[in-house]
Design a protein around this motif. Structure first.
Motif, short mmCIF file in Angstrom:
data_model
loop_
_atom_site.label_atom_id
_atom_site.label_comp_id
_atom_site.label_asym_id
_atom_site.label_seq_id
_atom_site.Cartn_x
_atom_site.Cartn_y
_atom_site.Cartn_z
N PHE A 1 0.80 -1.22 0.00
CA PHE A 1 0.00 0.00 0.00
C PHE A 1 0.84 1.27 0.00
CE2 PHE A 1 -3.21 -2.93 1.90
CZ PHE A 1 -4.01 -2.95 0.78
N GLU A 2 1.93 1.25 0.73
CA GLU A 2 2.71 2.48 0.81
C GLU A 2 3.78 2.57 -0.26
OE1 GLU A 2 2.01 0.52 3.44
OE2 GLU A 2 1.79 1.66 5.28
N GLY A 3 3.70 1.74 -1.28
CA GLY A 3 4.68 1.82 -2.35
C GLY A 3 5.89 0.95 -2.04
N VAL B 1 -16.25 11.50 10.67
CA VAL B 1 -15.09 10.61 10.66
C VAL B 1 -14.40 10.85 9.33
CG1 VAL B 1 -14.28 8.26 10.91
CG2 VAL B 1 -16.50 8.91 11.87
N ALA B 2 -13.11 11.19 9.37
CA ALA B 2 -12.43 11.48 8.12
C ALA B 2 -11.28 10.51 7.88
CB ALA B 2 -11.92 12.92 8.12
N PHE B 3 -11.21 9.98 6.66
CA PHE B 3 -10.08 9.16 6.24
C PHE B 3 -9.38 9.93 5.12
CE2 PHE B 3 -13.06 6.25 8.07
CZ PHE B 3 -12.28 5.36 8.76
N MET B 4 -8.11 10.24 5.38
CA MET B 4 -7.42 11.15 4.47
C MET B 4 -6.27 10.46 3.75
SD MET B 4 -8.67 14.10 4.65
CE MET B 4 -9.55 15.27 5.63
N ASN B 5 -6.43 10.29 2.46
CA ASN B 5 -5.29 9.92 1.65
C ASN B 5 -5.09 11.09 0.71
OD1 ASN B 5 -4.61 8.97 -1.26
ND2 ASN B 5 -3.61 7.51 0.07
N LEU B 6 -4.08 11.89 0.98
CA LEU B 6 -3.91 13.10 0.18
C LEU B 6 -3.04 12.82 -1.04
CD1 LEU B 6 -3.60 15.77 2.99
CD2 LEU B 6 -5.61 14.94 1.79
N ALA B 7 -2.93 13.86 -1.87
CA ALA B 7 -2.27 13.70 -3.16
C ALA B 7 -0.84 13.16 -3.03
CB ALA B 7 -2.28 15.02 -3.91
N ASP B 8 -0.16 13.52 -1.94
CA ASP B 8 1.23 13.06 -1.82
C ASP B 8 1.34 11.77 -1.02
OD1 ASP B 8 0.43 14.25 0.47
OD2 ASP B 8 2.29 15.35 0.84
N PRO C 1 0.79 7.60 -0.57
CA PRO C 1 0.96 6.54 -1.56
C PRO C 1 -0.34 6.24 -2.32
CG PRO C 1 1.87 5.88 0.55
CD PRO C 1 1.18 7.18 0.77
N ALA C 2 -0.20 6.08 -3.63
CA ALA C 2 -1.39 5.92 -4.47
C ALA C 2 -2.12 4.61 -4.18
CB ALA C 2 -0.99 5.99 -5.95
N ILE C 3 -1.38 3.57 -3.88
CA ILE C 3 -2.02 2.25 -3.72
C ILE C 3 -2.87 2.21 -2.44
CG2 ILE C 3 -1.57 -0.23 -3.62
CD1 ILE C 3 -0.93 1.24 -6.28
N GLU C 4 -2.47 3.04 -1.47
CA GLU C 4 -3.23 3.14 -0.23
C GLU C 4 -4.68 3.52 -0.51
OE1 GLU C 4 -0.93 5.19 2.93
OE2 GLU C 4 -2.79 6.32 3.19
N ARG C 5 -4.89 4.29 -1.57
CA ARG C 5 -6.23 4.76 -1.94
C ARG C 5 -7.21 3.63 -2.18
NH1 ARG C 5 -3.35 8.85 -5.91
NH2 ARG C 5 -2.47 9.83 -4.07
N LEU C 6 -6.66 2.47 -2.56
CA LEU C 6 -7.55 1.37 -2.89
C LEU C 6 -8.30 0.88 -1.67
CD1 LEU C 6 -5.31 -0.59 -5.38
CD2 LEU C 6 -7.34 0.77 -5.88
N ILE C 7 -7.73 1.13 -0.50
CA ILE C 7 -8.35 0.59 0.71
C ILE C 7 -9.16 1.68 1.43
CG2 ILE C 7 -6.67 0.92 2.60
CD1 ILE C 7 -7.81 -2.49 1.47
N THR C 8 -8.88 2.95 1.12
CA THR C 8 -9.53 4.06 1.85
C THR C 8 -11.07 4.01 1.81
OG1 THR C 8 -7.60 5.37 1.29
CG2 THR C 8 -9.48 6.56 2.18
N TYR D 1 -8.94 7.07 -7.33
CA TYR D 1 -9.06 5.67 -6.95
C TYR D 1 -8.89 4.78 -8.18
CZ TYR D 1 -11.35 1.34 -5.44
OH TYR D 1 -11.65 0.03 -5.18
N CYS D 2 -9.60 5.14 -9.24
CA CYS D 2 -9.56 4.32 -10.45
C CYS D 2 -8.17 4.31 -11.09
CB CYS D 2 -10.59 4.81 -11.46
SG CYS D 2 -12.28 4.58 -10.88
N GLU D 3 -7.47 5.44 -10.98
CA GLU D 3 -6.10 5.49 -11.49
C GLU D 3 -5.23 4.48 -10.76
OE1 GLU D 3 -5.10 7.34 -14.00
OE2 GLU D 3 -6.98 8.41 -14.23
N ALA D 4 -5.41 4.38 -9.44
CA ALA D 4 -4.62 3.44 -8.65
C ALA D 4 -4.94 2.01 -9.04
CB ALA D 4 -4.88 3.65 -7.15
N LEU D 5 -6.23 1.78 -9.31
CA LEU D 5 -6.66 0.45 -9.74
C LEU D 5 -5.98 0.07 -11.06
CD1 LEU D 5 -8.81 -1.42 -8.45
CD2 LEU D 5 -10.41 -0.59 -10.15
N ARG D 6 -5.89 1.06 -11.95
CA ARG D 6 -5.26 0.80 -13.24
C ARG D 6 -3.77 0.51 -13.06
NH1 ARG D 6 -5.85 5.02 -18.15
NH2 ARG D 6 -4.86 6.46 -16.70
#
Lengths: 582, 465
Positions: free
Chosen positions: B63-65, B214-221, B223-230, B259-264
């Motif tokens: 997830f974190e690259g 309740v906030a879950f934050m995956n920001l632009a900087d 890791p992209a793969i982490e987004r898949l689980i957010t 999210y879809c970019e990470a999936l790709r």
């Protein structure tokens, strides 16, 4: 002898197992310690490729795989009606009782209620010779449907014993004897879903399926036993059209397959159908309906199986001599399931990643529709309407194109119509029905002799309108001669007052074929009067301003009972207003 | 899973590192979907998940690259568990990263309830049909594309359009009429910028809604793969709050495009056969697994309403991301760059927008009996007016008939008076409908074909006065 093997790879819904020599293609497998349901879809030496109908999270290489020796089969018997199933015929009500609000894994649930008793009355006697597919008795399945118990296809012999009374599905109702061997008889039997049920011969479909939807019945009718495709981008009304078909079609049995679609939509059907009254029987619609719901978040492999489960059930009721219609929403999700499994098996992809066998699978499915003489000599039919969800609303994609090559009716949904809330958003210029000609005879004999000629007149006006619109776009409506401006006016009436139909309006949601005919006739009559008036030198503006046009526009809201009276008034009024124009 | 099998297994046999994936060799009995912990040679800890389990190896997405991982010193521990998250009401008012770890300096969430983030599919038979009208105070939504509780309705937007403002306004103003209930917002950010996330937080803070979030934050900087689980983290939390704690939960997922970019990216690293524009063939199913977690369950008080925000690449609604989303969600709000340029807020283009569940949530007893007719009539009149605009561009206004000119004027007034409203203007549904009638009354009464006669007589301004 059951084959036992061991998992060597898990990749999403695809599991590969070793030590499987001897297991057969499409055999049902129990996978892993949780005994998840799966099916062989490829064999290679000792290895078997298994698509698993449940989520495979947590399954490990090394766990066991058990063959069941049976292909994926549906249990066909009383209790299918009024039920709701997942893609592999597990009743969702039963699952809810066992696992609550969410669907757990590894549940082994029987497709038919094993505890319910049915009143069986035999229609054959002891000692009688019986043939495969013969009706051996009846039982009341729902308020409107008599269940005709069939001898399974491929079995025949002499009845040694047959009893009347109350039976559960697992209680033998008698025995059959053939060359000294005895087979117990039940009120149900199993049938492998991927194999079409046999019949004696296929017949030419020659009777329309009346849907109560004006654009479908008048312009693009489907025959009982026919096939239709409804492609359209999202929001164009595929599902509403399919729901309308399942509500109002004049068939005996409805099988509705929600394949990879929204959960809430299935809930809508579930809440609505037990309340809506079938215009034909006067009972609620649920009494003649089987639902299959494999929503988009349920496992992808079961989605692939769901259309086969549905069509097998449809064929079963057909074999009893019923007219069945099956709605599949959406076949694109089914094709995508094929694509996903194919990709995981690392097969060579065809167009847009779909497997090369997509076209033949679609053809096999739609070919199971038809009007047939059944093994017992009755006539039954299965009509299939499949929704297609082309990516980006682009009809050139493989699923739409391959479907159109097989189906005979094309109802093209159009997002520009949907955007302006013209529903049903079926484009009258792109759609077609190859049954229209064959069915003309039926319409002319059973509805009115000028039914077909009226349809053709109306279609001609719509065609002309589209050509004239191109000119209007360039030079404005004022540049057209009077007669052509009248065409525009009348075509607008056909579009707005006839083709548009509100599925959510109490009266307008269903329109009898007689009323459909009368409505179109009124509009054409208006055109006749107006042409005549133009000849007398009256301007289009004046004609367009007549208050009779409002009456025409409100025809669709006239309840069925009052139609005849009201139409007489409209004709009278029309005659009067046009006379006054002079 | 048997308890004796949950033994912790550690391997140092990473055989291959490729993009966000590692292949661990010689692994026995790694389960599909199992969570792994990875320790880099420098001592960093990372999380991953098994994407493919073979009898001798496991493919793991990190997830974190994968930067800093190597094929000799990296340790991989298989935890024997699937991805889980501890859930409790203590999460309200808290901030987490994309993998559910607190980032607000508060304590760890400790709870006996640890939920599998993948959830299980809701049984359609147990669903309750969404039919409770949510008043958002925004006319284009309330009248034209009504939102109901338990619906999933995305905002299709583009870069530079005010989708965040609109989402914040909806979150602020949304309420079910005549009811006082426990309300919560679960906010999942995927790859949005710090400024964007800050905008939402400030807005929530301003309205005093902070302790309901309740906030879950995956920001632009991040890791992209982490987004898949957010989104899965967010939705699992939402399910707990809605169906265990009886809350009305609004889930905002932004931005699904990231999210879809990470999936790709994952799909490409696995060398899978690509579908349209390189996105994997299973993207529909993957998105549905998240989106379908909206809804109501019969017998439960709570509900999950989902609002996904996605920016359409190049404003193209046929792009796979909006396209597949639209096939799953129950409608969509489409923002228009043209309206935005004209200075209209909110720039909702009502023509391609849609709410599929609208008919269940409106009418007598819910909103008002004239709602459906007014809304249909406004639609068709506006559509006609827009056509006239195209025509005028070619032939000039002189060529139009009087009737056509009326529609032209209608379209302009509709945009200026009905669509346009202030960022904190909260219109009641009655105000909205009356406004609709004011506009319709400029058309000849006989043109109002979509409205029943008795409704016209009751509500048309001409008959009312």
């Amino acid at each position: 002898m059951a084959i036992k093997g061991e998992i060597i790879k898990v990749a999403g819904p695809l599991v590969v197992a070793d030590g499987m020599r001897g297991s057969t293609m499409y055999e049902v497998m129990r996978v892993g310690e949780e005994r998840l349901l799966g099916e062989n879809i490829g064999l290679e030496g000792d290895k078997a490729y298994i698509q698993v109908y449940e989520d495979t999270t947590g399954i490990k290489p090394g766990e066991g795989v058990l063959g069941t020796g049976m292909p994926l089969s549906a249990s066909l018997g009383p209790g299918l009606l009024k039920n709701i199933y997942d893609g592999v015929q597990r009743p969702l009500m039963e699952i809810a009782e066992r696992s609550g609000d969410y669907i757990e894994r590894g549940l082994d649930v029987s497709g038919l209620d094993v505890n319910k008793k049915w009143d069986f009355a035999p229609s054959i006697a002891k000692g009688e010779e019986v043939k495969a597919g013969q009706i051996i008795g009846t039982l009341p399945e729902s308020k409107v449907i008599e269940h005709r118990v069939l001898l399974p296809p491929r079995i025949n012999g002499t009845i040694k014993e047959i009893n009347e009374g109350k039976f559960k599905i697992d209680d033998p109702i008698g025995t059959l004897e053939k060359s000294g061997e005895e087979t117990p008889l039940y009120i149900y039997h199993k049938w492998p879903v991927r194999i079409p049920r046999p019949y004696i011969e296929k017949m030419e479909p020659d009777e329309p399926m009346i849907t109560g939807q004006r654009i479908l019945d008048v312009f693009f009718p489907i025959a009982k036993g026919g096939t239709a495709a409804i492609p359209g981008g999202f929001g164009t009304g595929k599902t509403v059209t399919q729901h309308q078909l399942s509500r109002w079609s004049d068939t005996d049995i409805i099988v509705y397959v929600g394949c990879g679609e929204r959960g809430n939509e299935m809930t809508e059907v579930l809440k609505d159908f037990p309340k809506l009254i079938d215009p034909k029987s006067g009972e609620v619609l649920m009494e003649r309906t089987v639902l299959i719901a494999n929503t988009s978040n349920m496992p992808v492999a079961a989605r692939e199986a769901s259309v086969y489960t549905g069509i097998t059930m449809a064929e079963y009721y057909r074999d009893m001599g019923y007219k069945v219609s099956l709605m599949a929403d959406s076949t694109s999700r089914w094709a995508e399931a094929l694509r996903e499994i194919s990709g995981r098996m690392e097969e060579m992809p065809g167009e847009e990643g779909f497997p090369a066998y997509l076209a033949s699978r679609l053809a096999d499915f739609y070919e199971r529709a038809g009007k047939v003489t059944t093994l017992n000599g009755k006539v039954g039919s299965v009509s299939v309407t499949g929704a297609v969800s082309p990516p980006g609303g682009d009809f050139s994609e493989p699923v739409t194109q391959n479907t159109l090559r097989i189906t005979k009716v094309f109802w093209a949904l159009d997002s520009s119509l949907a955007d302006r809330r013209h529903f049903p958003a079926i484009n009258w210029l792109r759609s077609y029905s190859l049954y229209a000609e064959e069915l003309s005879k039926w319409f002319d004999e059973n509805v009115a002799e000028d039914f077909t000629s009226n349809r053709k007149d109306a279609m001609r006006l719509l065609q002309q309108e589209s050509e004239l619109q191109e000119i209007v776009q360039l030079v404005g409506p004022d540049a057209l001669p009077e007669r052509e401006r009248l065409v525009l006016e009348v075509a607008r009436m056909i579009r707005e007052d006839f083709l548009m139909q509100n599925a959510y309006h109490d009266v307008d949601t269903y329109c009898s074929i007689e009323k459909q005919y009368e409505m179109l006739k009124v509009i054409l009559k208006f055109h006749e009067y107006a042409s005549d008036a133009l000849g007398r030198g009256i301007s289009v503006e004046k004609i367009a301003d007549l208050s009779i046009r409002d009456e025409v526009a409100r025809m669709k809201y006239i309840p069925q009972e009052g139609v005849e009276m009201k139409l007489k008034e409209i004709y009278g009024e029309m005659d009067k207003e046009f006379k006054e124009l002079a | 899973m048997d308890s004796q099998e949950i033994k912790i297994r550690e391997y140092t046999s990473v055989g291959e590192v490729s993009g966000p994936l590692i292949v661990v060799q010689g692994v026995e009995g790694a389960a599909y979907g199992e969570v792994v912990e990875i320790e880099t040679p420098s001592g960093d800890k990372r999380k991953g998940q098994v994407l493919e389990a073979r009898s001798d190896a496991a493919v793991v997405q990190v997830f974190e690259g994968t930067s800093g991982l190597d094929t000799s010193g990296t340790k991989v521990r298989f935890t024997g568990e699937t991805m889980k998250i501890p859930v409790s009401v203590e999460m309200l008012g808290r901030f987490f990263d994309g993998l559910g770890r607190p980032i607000d300096k508060g304590p760890e969430i400790i709870s006996e309830s640890r939920y599998d983030v993948n959830g299980a599919p809701m049984n359609p038979y147990r669903r309750e049909y969404p039919n409770e009208f949510i008043q958002t105070g925004i006319s284009t939504i309330d009248c034209m594309n009504t939102l109901v509780r338990g619906q999933k309705l995305p905002i299709f937007s583009g870069s530079g359009l005010p989708h965040n403002e609109l989402a914040a306004q909806i979150a602020r103003q949304a309420k079910v009429l005549g009811k006082e209930e426990q309300f919560a917002v679960v906010f999942a950010a995927m790859g949005i910028t710090y400024e964007e996330s800050n905008f939402f937080m400030k807005d929530f803070e301003k309205t005093g809604a902070m302790e309901r979030i309740v906030a879950f934050m995956n920001l632009a900087d991040d890791p992209a793969i982490e987004r898949l689980i957010t989104p899965k983290m967010a939705l699992t939390t939402a399910e707990y709050l809605a169906f265990e704690e009886d809350m009305q939960v609004l889930v905002i997922l932004t931005d699904m495009t990231n999210y879809c970019e990470a999936l790709r990216e994952i799909s490409a690293s696995r060398e899978e056969v690509p579908g349209r524009r390189g996105y994997p063939g299973y993207m529909y199913t993957d998105l549905a697994m998240s989106y379908e977690r909206a809804g109501r369950i019969s017998g439960k008080k709570g509900s999950i309403t989902q609002m996904q925000i996605l920016s359409m690449p190049d404003d193209d609604i046929t792009h796979p991301i909006p396209d597949l989303t639209g096939y799953i969600t129950e409608g969509q709000f489409v923002l228009s760059r043209e309206l935005h340029r004209k200075g209209i807020y909110p720039p909702v283009d009502v023509l391609p927008s849609l709410s599929r569940l609208m008919n269940q949530g409106i009418g007598a007893g819910k909103t008002r009996e004239d709602h459906s007719g007014v809304s249909n009539q406004l639609y068709s009149a506006y559509a006609e007016g827009r056509d006239m605009r195209d025509l005028v561009a070619v032939v000039g206004e002189e060529a139009l008939t009087d009737r056509d000119k009326k529609y032209l004027e209608f379209a302009d007034r509709f945009e200026r008076e009905f669509v346009t409203q202030d960022r904190d203007e909260n219109r009641s549904i009655e105000e909205t409908l009356d406004l609709g009638w004011d506009l319709l009354s400029m058309l000849p009464e006989r043109e109002l074909k979509r409205i029943d006669d008795d409704i016209i007589e009751k509500y048309h301004p001409k008959h009312r006065s």
